[in-house]
Design a protein around this motif. Structure first.
Motif, PDB file in Angstrom:
ATOM      1  N   UNK A  18      16.760 -25.735 -18.762  1.00  0.00           N
ATOM      2  CA  UNK A  18      17.792 -25.923 -17.756  1.00  0.00           C
ATOM      3  C   UNK A  18      19.094 -26.128 -18.524  1.00  0.00           C
ATOM      4  N   UNK A  19      20.203 -25.673 -17.975  1.00  0.00           N
ATOM      5  CA  UNK A  19      21.467 -25.740 -18.722  1.00  0.00           C
ATOM      6  C   UNK A  19      22.460 -26.715 -18.081  1.00  0.00           C
TER       7      UNK A  19
ATOM      8  N   UNK B  50      19.725 -21.424 -13.247  1.00  0.00           N
ATOM      9  CA  UNK B  50      20.177 -20.704 -12.064  1.00  0.00           C
ATOM     10  C   UNK B  50      21.478 -19.950 -12.317  1.00  0.00           C
ATOM     11  N   UNK B  51      22.118 -20.213 -13.435  1.00  0.00           N
ATOM     12  CA  UNK B  51      23.333 -19.482 -13.785  1.00  0.00           C
ATOM     13  C   UNK B  51      23.041 -18.029 -14.090  1.00  0.00           C
TER      14      UNK B  51
ATOM     15  N   UNK C 231      18.807 -14.934 -22.956  1.00  0.00           N
ATOM     16  CA  UNK C 231      19.388 -15.425 -21.711  1.00  0.00           C
ATOM     17  C   UNK C 231      18.502 -14.932 -20.578  1.00  0.00           C
ATOM     18  N   UNK C 232      17.796 -15.863 -19.925  1.00  0.00           N
ATOM     19  CA  UNK C 232      16.881 -15.500 -18.851  1.00  0.00           C
ATOM     20  C   UNK C 232      17.130 -16.431 -17.665  1.00  0.00           C
ATOM     21  N   UNK C 233      16.217 -16.422 -16.704  1.00  0.00           N
ATOM     22  CA  UNK C 233      16.363 -17.317 -15.562  1.00  0.00           C
ATOM     23  C   UNK C 233      16.555 -16.573 -14.257  1.00  0.00           C
ATOM     24  N   UNK C 234      17.414 -17.106 -13.399  1.00  0.00           N
ATOM     25  CA  UNK C 234      17.494 -16.679 -12.003  1.00  0.00           C
ATOM     26  C   UNK C 234      17.854 -15.209 -11.822  1.00  0.00           C
ATOM     27  N   UNK C 235      18.916 -14.760 -12.455  1.00  0.00           N
ATOM     28  CA  UNK C 235      19.322 -13.369 -12.233  1.00  0.00           C
ATOM     29  C   UNK C 235      18.241 -12.405 -12.718  1.00  0.00           C
TER      30      UNK C 235
ATOM     31  N   UNK D 215      15.968 -18.056  -7.341  1.00  0.00           N
ATOM     32  CA  UNK D 215      16.513 -19.329  -7.803  1.00  0.00           C
ATOM     33  C   UNK D 215      15.414 -20.386  -7.921  1.00  0.00           C
ATOM     34  N   UNK D 216      15.516 -21.192  -8.978  1.00  0.00           N
ATOM     35  CA  UNK D 216      14.605 -22.332  -9.098  1.00  0.00           C
ATOM     36  C   UNK D 216      14.687 -23.196  -7.841  1.00  0.00           C
TER      37      UNK D 216
END
Length: 235
Positions: free
Chosen positions: A10-11, A126-127, A146-150, A155-156
């Motif tokens: 998480x950032x 989520x960024x 760079x991973x995550x929501x997009x 979204x988490x």
């Protein structure tokens, strides 16, 4: 902690101090324009709109849009609320991209650099990807990916966000450790098989913070800084 190959982070709030950073950006932007507001109240209101905006996506009331879009929509609402008028599109863009220029907590970069020696480091935020990339360049955050929501188009705490991140790393969830200052985030990750590390950030929301003041469950690691996390994982 044998078997961990990657740390996913998480950032906002865990790695960077969004509240103080945005309040300072707002003050710096508006001071030459001789406009004064309670900028901490402004950023608190901006952040309060964060979860409801994402919930519209999670509930499928709207299709997935990146966080920059949600932030801009919420910014427009707040400019009206705080009676701030006459800004150009360039002004609004500059204000909205303040989220690309957040400052890290004092321990973050040193801790991440040490962790990077032994683990793959990836965002699980989520960024959106451009936001995370610009933030990494601005604050020297040494991510491998760079991973995550997009990337997941979710979204988490939607499970897809975590599982797509693990998959992109070529790993099983049990080979990943989720690092966060938020118990809810860790809970969602652990339910999917991730190891968990809680980093305490009791001033993320300022002196009046009432949530995430400490670990709420028996996480695999509980620490006070990224440096402490790196020291723990050396053992």
């Amino acid at each position: 902690m044998n078997g961990i190959k990657a740390l996913t982070f998480d950032v906002f709030g865990t790695v960077v101090d969004w509240r103080s950073s945005v309040a300072e950006e707002l003050r710096t932007f508006f001071e030459p324009r001789r406009l004064s507001r309670d900028w901490f109240a402004f950023i608190d209101d901006w952040r309060e709109l964060y979860q409801p905006a994402m919930e519209d996506v999670r509930s499928q009331r709207r299709s997935f849009v990146i966080l920059d879009v949600l932030h801009r929509e919420n910014l427009i609402k707040l400019l009206e609320k705080y009676e701030i008028h006459g800004l150009s599109e360039d002004d609004i863009l500059e204000l909205n991209t303040c989220w690309h220029r957040l400052k890290p907590w004092p321990d973050s970069v040193d801790g991440l650099l040490e962790l990077r020696k032994s683990f793959t480091l990836a965002t699980l935020s989520n960024g959106n990807m451009a936001l995370m990339t610009n933030l990494a360049r601005h604050s020297a955050l040494p991510w491998h990916m760079i991973l995550g929501a997009e990337f997941a188009q979710a979204y988490k705490p939607d499970p897809r966000t975590y599982l797509c991140t693990a998959s992109a790393l070529g790993l099983e969830p049990c080979q990943c450790m989720m690092v966060a200052a938020h118990n809810k985030d860790l809970r969602a990750a652990r339910e999917l098989g991730f190891k968990t590390a809680y980093v305490n950030r009791p001033t993320e929301y300022g002196p009046g913070q009432t949530t995430d003041l400490g670990p709420e469950e028996n996480w695999d690691i509980v620490c006070e800084s990224m440096v402490e996390l790196a020291d723990f994982l050396k053992q």
